[in-house]
Enzyme design. Structure first.
Site, short mmCIF file in Angstrom:
data_model
loop_
_atom_site.label_atom_id
_atom_site.label_comp_id
_atom_site.label_asym_id
_atom_site.label_seq_id
_atom_site.Cartn_x
_atom_site.Cartn_y
_atom_site.Cartn_z
N GLU A 155 0.82 -1.22 0.00
CA GLU A 155 0.00 0.00 0.00
C GLU A 155 0.85 1.27 0.00
O GLU A 155 0.52 2.25 -0.66
CB GLU A 155 -0.92 0.00 1.22
CG GLU A 155 -1.87 1.17 1.28
CD GLU A 155 -2.81 1.08 2.47
OE1 GLU A 155 -3.27 2.13 2.93
OE2 GLU A 155 -3.07 -0.05 2.94
N ASP A 156 1.96 1.25 0.74
CA ASP A 156 2.70 2.50 0.99
C ASP A 156 4.09 2.56 0.35
O ASP A 156 4.78 3.57 0.49
CB ASP A 156 2.86 2.71 2.50
CG ASP A 156 1.54 2.96 3.18
OD1 ASP A 156 0.59 3.40 2.50
OD2 ASP A 156 1.43 2.72 4.40
#
Length: 734
Positions: free
Chosen positions: A87-88
């Site tokens: 996600e990051d």
């Protein structure tokens, strides 16, 4: 809550501590994969910092520690370390799969939000991320266990975030994650999530309540110690092996009780509780007999969750008794195994599922989840989906029975209509009456534990729109909406077609000259797929027949006609924007739309609002918290995006009801606060509380406020006045 910032050597030490925890539970496991997951995450997050200033890797490590404390398996703990990498960072699921295997990749993917996909708004993103997570949970329950650990650490460190983000995350925690933990039987996690969210959402009220509880702590501890000693001695005399624990009710639970019953802290009879943990079911009932033989039980407060476990498999005997000094307290009695399940829920169950991904397909703890996913599949509207999930995560249940003895578990305050739809959709649709315990009762009656319900049906009968205001289950709501949608849509199609034909006659346009292809092309421009959908949108008032005709008929075919008179607007309606002074609400992406503020809730600037298209009246603007919104939103097509715009100098009236002690001087204190806030009082009425026998009063007051923040300041100040028990903003016409 202060945050300790760790440097890199401390981070490395935290990982070694994690290894020790895992090795203590899984001594024969190879921890090579665990270290590789840590190194992978540390490298992926190496340039990132948390809002607190710590290296980002501190968060995945903390999540992994929480999972290790739950004694989860290596796949789960590795997922905890890797859960934010996709996600990051630039890491991909394919890289995770190649390095750590299919199980870890599946879990990481299930936890990952849909952050790289474009959505119209935050609500749509939240809904789709939640939908994805719920679907992943049905195949591997480790997904939600990692997500709960992630949310728990985020809540523990939430103070580093801006206030607005704190509020949003805490509200989502209360609405979604704490109820999921409850449904999975994870009482310990649920309790901490609720208390942390309470402190973030209502910091001043939480601090006041904690101070009040703390002021009584020494007295309560002495009292509990004396009671524990007495119980241990009495159980020993009866040869019942047991350990006895005392506890003070959690702050959030106390807060809910104070609000629900409008009482003060000294009136909460079960703020103190004793837990008896023994060795067998037989001794649970024997211990209950000892307690009732010593102290008088409170009528209606005895609950047997051993004979009839909750859906999350929680088992215990509950009773409330009048103890020493006339003080009431709660007693919970359970076995060691029941206690382990009550605290850890499905995480405790996991340890005995060697090599499995989680519970069996028929495990009650996720049977509700499979049903929830099934019922939500047809929900395409984000707010409707989120609302349905919250309703299905309702934390309290009632146990009802069919005449043949089948148990039907429903949310608290459910009706015979919910019961009927729980049996079968056809039974719900054709339901015309109900017998409860042998007596005919209205369909809007509230069901209670132990009720035997018989549903009466009539072929050809259809559900009423009024049912939407009383049903509690998503299943019932979806089925009722489905029938109403079909009826309403048929009416809208007919109205839309007639309005187009009528406007064509006024403009001198022959409908015979307009091809089906032209109508379908215009339908596509307006975001619908078929001509029938175009007629329905016209019938619901989403746009005008004249607009459609100007698109489908050649300009030359429209003769010069006298300009049409603008539609007559009611005094409270505006075109394109709704204004009180310079306070404005606008319809997103539309103009020349009739609008009016819904009188059922009178939304205040700063509150989330929603528009609802009403046939012939234009767009009604409601507060998103308005109790009528869910009743109205049975047709997602009629929802329209609205937003606040302009300045906020013009005040709006808000009605507030204050429940207080009946004492001199309280009105003066209330009005002084309003004077300090420069808030005008439009109406004030004080009276005795007819529903209570003690010295209590009810004060109805209508005040002018500029926005939501001013209203919150006023209410917070009111709550600090000694003797104020509860405050309620009324969502009713003024």
């Amino acid at each position: 809550m202060s945050t300790v910032v760790l440097d890199l050597p401390q981070v490395e030490e935290a990982y070694r501590s994690l290894e020790e925890k895992v090795r203590a539970v899984w001594p024969k496991e190879d921890l090579t994969g665990l270290e590789r997951a840590y190194r992978f995450a540390a490298e992926a997050h190496k340039v990132q910092k948390r809002k607190s200033g710590e290296p980002y890797i501190v968060h995945p490590l903390a999540v992994a520690h929480i999972l290790a404390d739950m004694q989860m398996d290596l796949v789960c703990i590795e997922t905890g370390l890797l859960h934010d990498t996709v996600e990051d960072t630039k890491a991909t699921i394919e890289q995770i799969r190649e390095a750590f295997g299919e199980d870890v990749a599946r879990c990481v993917d299930g936890v990952t939000k849909l952050s790289k996909i474009s959505f119209a708004n935050r609500e749509d993103r939240q809904a789709e991320s939640l939908r994805k997570m719920l679907l992943a949970m049905t195949s591997d329950i480790r997904v939600i266990i990692v997500k709960l650990a992630d949310r728990l650490h985020n809540m523990r460190t939430i103070s580093s975030l801006p206030e607005e983000r704190q509020q949003a995350i805490a509200q989502e925690t209360i609405d979604i994650y704490a109820p999921i933990a409850h449904r999975l039987g994870m009482g310990k996690v649920r309790g901490e999530l609720e208390d942390l969210a309470f402190q973030a959402l209502h910091p001043e009220e939480a601090a006041d309540l904690m101070r009040e509880i703390e002021s009584q702590r020494q007295q309560n501890e002495r009292w509990l110690h004396d009671v524990q000693t007495q119980i241990e001695q009495k159980l020993a005399r009866e040869d019942i092996p047991a350990r006895v624990q005392g506890r003070v009710k959690r702050a959030y639970s106390v807060y809910l009780k104070l609000k629900r019953q409008r009482i003060t802290l000294d009136q909460v009879y079960d703020i103190l509780a004793v837990r008896i943990i023994t060795d067998s079911v037989k001794n649970c009932y024997a211990a209950l007999g000892v307690i009732h033989n010593e102290w008088h039980p409170v009528p209606g407060r005895i609950k047997d969750f051993i004979a009839m476990p909750r859906p999350n498999l929680y088992q215990s005997l509950h009773t409330s008794v009048i103890g020493p000094g006339g003080r009431a307290f709660e007693v919970q009695i359970r076995t060691e195994e029941m206690h382990r399940i009550a605290e850890e829920g499905i995480a405790a169950h996991w340890k005995y599922k060697e090599g499995s991904k989680g519970p069996d397909a028929d495990d009650q703890r996720i049977a509700w989840l499979r049903q929830l996913v099934d019922w939500q599949r047809e929900m395409h509207d984000a707010s409707e989906f989120l609302s349905g999930v919250k309703m299905d995560l309702y934390s309290e249940e009632v146990y009802t029975f069919t005449p043949k003895g089948r148990v039907i578990v429903l949310p608290r305050d459910s009706t015979p209509i919910d019961f009927a739809y729980a049996i079968h959709s056809d039974v719900g649709n054709t339901c015309v009456g109900a017998r409860i315990n042998g007596s005919m009762k209205p369909l809007k009656s509230t069901l209670r534990n132990g009720d035997v319900v018989e549903i009466l049906t009539q072929p050809g009968h259809q559900p009423s729109r009024d049912w939407l205001a009383v049903v509690k289950t998503t299943r019932a709501r979806n089925k009722i909406r489905h029938v109403i949608n079909a009826v309403e849509r048929a009416k809208a199609v007919e109205i839309g077609q007639k309005s187009l034909e009528k406007e064509a006659r006024r403009m001198g346009v022959s409908m015979a000259r307009i091809s089906q292809n032209s109508l379908e092309s215009v339908a596509s421009e307006y975001g619908v797929s078929k001509t029938e959908d175009l007629y329905a949108a016209l019938g619901f008032g989403r746009f005008s027949a004249r607009q459609v005709l100007q698109k489908v008929a050649p300009e030359s075919a429209i003769p010069d006609a006298a300009p049409l008179a603008p539609p007559q607007r009611l005094p409270h309606q505006q075109s394109g924007a709704l204004a009180d002074g310079d306070l404005t609400i606008k319809v997103k992406g539309a103009d020349d739309v009739l609008m009016y503020r819904a009188k059922c809730c009178n939304p205040v600037r700063g509150e989330q609002i929603v528009g609802y298209i009403t046939r012939g009246k234009g767009v009604a603007v409601h507060s998103a918290q308005c109790p009528n919104v869910q009743k109205l939103m049975y047709e997602p097509e009629r929802k329209i995006a609205v937003d606040w715009a302009g300045s906020a100098s013009e005040p709006l009236p808000v009605k507030v009801v204050i429940y207080t002690d009946d004492r001199p001087g309280i009105l003066h204190q209330l009005t002084s606060i309003l004077s300090d806030e420069k808030s005008n009082i439009r109406m004030l009425e004080a009276r005795g509380d007819e529903k209570r026998t003690d010295d209590s009063a009810v004060i109805d007051i209508i005040i002018d406020v500029r926005d939501k923040k001013q209203l919150e300041r006023v209410i917070t100040a009111f709550r600090r006045i000694p003797g104020v028990r509860d405050i309620e903003r009324m969502q009713t016409a003024l």
